[in-house]
Scaffold this active site. Structure first.
Site, PDB file in Angstrom:
ATOM      1  N   GLU A 100     -48.077 -48.900  20.658  1.00  0.00           N
ATOM      2  CA  GLU A 100     -47.801 -47.841  21.630  1.00  0.00           C
ATOM      3  C   GLU A 100     -48.682 -47.978  22.863  1.00  0.00           C
ATOM      4  O   GLU A 100     -48.210 -47.864  24.007  1.00  0.00           O
ATOM      5  CB  GLU A 100     -48.017 -46.480  20.970  1.00  0.00           C
ATOM      6  CG  GLU A 100     -47.766 -45.306  21.895  1.00  0.00           C
ATOM      7  CD  GLU A 100     -48.002 -43.964  21.220  1.00  0.00           C
ATOM      8  OE1 GLU A 100     -48.031 -42.940  21.925  1.00  0.00           O
ATOM      9  OE2 GLU A 100     -48.166 -43.944  19.976  1.00  0.00           O
ATOM     10  N   ILE A 108     -42.385 -33.266  24.875  1.00  0.00           N
ATOM     11  CA  ILE A 108     -41.678 -34.195  23.996  1.00  0.00           C
ATOM     12  C   ILE A 108     -40.649 -35.023  24.784  1.00  0.00           C
ATOM     13  O   ILE A 108     -39.633 -34.502  25.246  1.00  0.00           O
ATOM     14  CB  ILE A 108     -40.986 -33.444  22.838  1.00  0.00           C
ATOM     15  CG1 ILE A 108     -41.992 -32.533  22.126  1.00  0.00           C
ATOM     16  CG2 ILE A 108     -40.360 -34.442  21.881  1.00  0.00           C
ATOM     17  CD1 ILE A 108     -43.236 -33.232  21.619  1.00  0.00           C
ATOM     18  N   ALA A 140     -42.340 -35.652  17.781  1.00  0.00           N
ATOM     19  CA  ALA A 140     -43.002 -34.397  18.149  1.00  0.00           C
ATOM     20  C   ALA A 140     -44.403 -34.362  17.565  1.00  0.00           C
ATOM     21  O   ALA A 140     -44.608 -33.969  16.419  1.00  0.00           O
ATOM     22  CB  ALA A 140     -42.175 -33.211  17.652  1.00  0.00           C
TER      23      ALA A 140
END
Length: 386
Positions: A246, A160, A127
């Site tokens: 990522e 999320i 989050a």
């Protein structure tokens, strides 16, 4: 030009992934799209097949394979089947969160969460994003205040991934309100079911329907100090460490998606007849295909080089940002142009290109919008020439 990125081990893994997707994902995909969430059993089946968990540490139940190319193979097979919305949560729960735990987690946290993630029994989320702070993580408003041996968390998060299915979430919160900029943020792990932690609505997105994406709220959520992930007030620094991974994950997925769209379109135009011949026989169609394939080959070569650099521990945040920016933008462009070549059929969701058009648009936004990537690259250029 021959692509020499993969070895036989990677091709063997490709066969494993293909068999798993055909058996456990494709038959259920339509139902998951309608329900806007994937069955939790899919995660368990993926772990048992070795499709997830292979990169986790062996001492915590994983396969111990630190080779990004296996993730690229997985992304390619997912893209070929157009089922990315069903597997999109893997990037977070099988990649980003285990990476944080492995790099910064205490032994207590590693033992508590990593085995469950590797086995598919646990699903995680992270989050970061807030309603008032998207890519600007330096201005988050979620607060964590120390109270004895506990921390009390208050705030709201949005967009999320795995928000509905998650068993725990890594929460980015400000722990030093006096600190400026990137300082004063920390990471906490909050388990589902903790009093005050609420999973809000499953958001209705433009695309990626089967991937649950949620609003989360934290109202006087109390967690022990042992749930602090990494060092106090170093959360932003911890987040930056894994950004090359990522962003390369998004870049490699973009290349896989663009290649699938282009290959599918080539098959379509050379079978679709118009004006007494196939659409592919028209010069304009061939020019379109030629330009897209040449550009895709070039960007793919750069992303492949980035993957090898990541494996060697040499991929910088700037180079990963370049890969993410050019690959994501190219994917969006290629899918758009391929839809045009399909004509009216391309606008139908029963055709793979229609779904790709809907699902692809997020690529230039999440993981850092294109504008953020430009800012990062631009700052690096300025620092080298001032």
């Amino acid at each position: 030009m021959k692509r020499d990125l993969y070895t036989q081990d990677h091709e063997d893994f490709r066969a494993t992934v293909s068999a798993f997707l055909d058996k456990e994902v494709v038959p259920h995909f339509e139902r998951w799209e309608e329900a806007k969430i994937v069955d939790r059993s899919m995660w368990k089946a993926a772990a048992e097949a070795g499709v997830i968990g292979f990169a986790h540490p062996e001492e915590h139940g994983g396969g111990g394979i630190e080779d990004f190319r296996f993730e690229m193979v997985r992304a390619e097979e997912v893209a070929r089947r157009g089922v990315g919305s069903a597997t999109g949560g893997w990037g977070v729960s099988d990649g980003i969160v285990p990476g944080y735990l492995t790099a910064f987690g205490s032994e207590h946290l590693k033992e508590k969460y990593l085995p469950g993630l590797a086995s598919g029994d646990l699903i995680s989320a992270i989050a970061m994003t807030e309603p008032g702070a998207g890519s600007d993580l330096q201005n988050i408003r979620t607060r964590a205040v120390r109270d004895g041996d506990d921390w009390v968390i208050n705030g709201a998060k949005t967009f999320i991934t795995n928000g509905q299915n998650c068993d725990f979430v890594v929460v980015v919160a400000r722990t030093d309100p006096e600190a400026k900029g990137s300082r004063g943020t920390s990471l906490f792990i909050v388990d589902a079911g903790t009093p005050g932690f609420t999973k809000g609505r499953n958001l209705d997105k433009v695309g990626l329907a089967a991937q649950d994406t949620s609003e989360l709220s934290f109202e006087d959520v109390r967690v022990p100090d042992s749930q602090l992930l990494g060092e106090l007030n170093q959360g932003f620094i911890h987040l930056m460490v894994n950004l090359p991974y990522e962003r390369l994950t998004i870049a490699s997925g973009a290349i896989a998606g663009a290649r699938a769209a282009l290959d599918g379109t080539a098959e379509y135009v050379f079978s679709r007849e118009a004006y007494g011949r196939t659409i592919g026989d028209l010069q304009n169609t061939q020019f379109e295909l030629a330009e897209m394939e040449a550009r895709l080959d070039a960007v793919e070569a750069y992303v492949d080089k980035c993957a090898l650099a990541l494996n060697a521990g040499e991929l910088t945040a700037v180079d990963a940002s370049k890969a993410k920016m050019v690959a994501a933008e190219l994917q969006v462009e290629i899918v758009n142009r391929c839809l045009q070549l399909h004509g009216g059929f391309g606008y139908m969701l029963e055709y793979p290109i229609g779904r790709a058009f809907r699902d692809t648009r997020i690529q230039t936004i999440y993981g850092g919008a294109t504008e953020v990537m430009k800012h990062i690259i631009g700052k690096d250029i300025r620092s080298r020439h001032r």
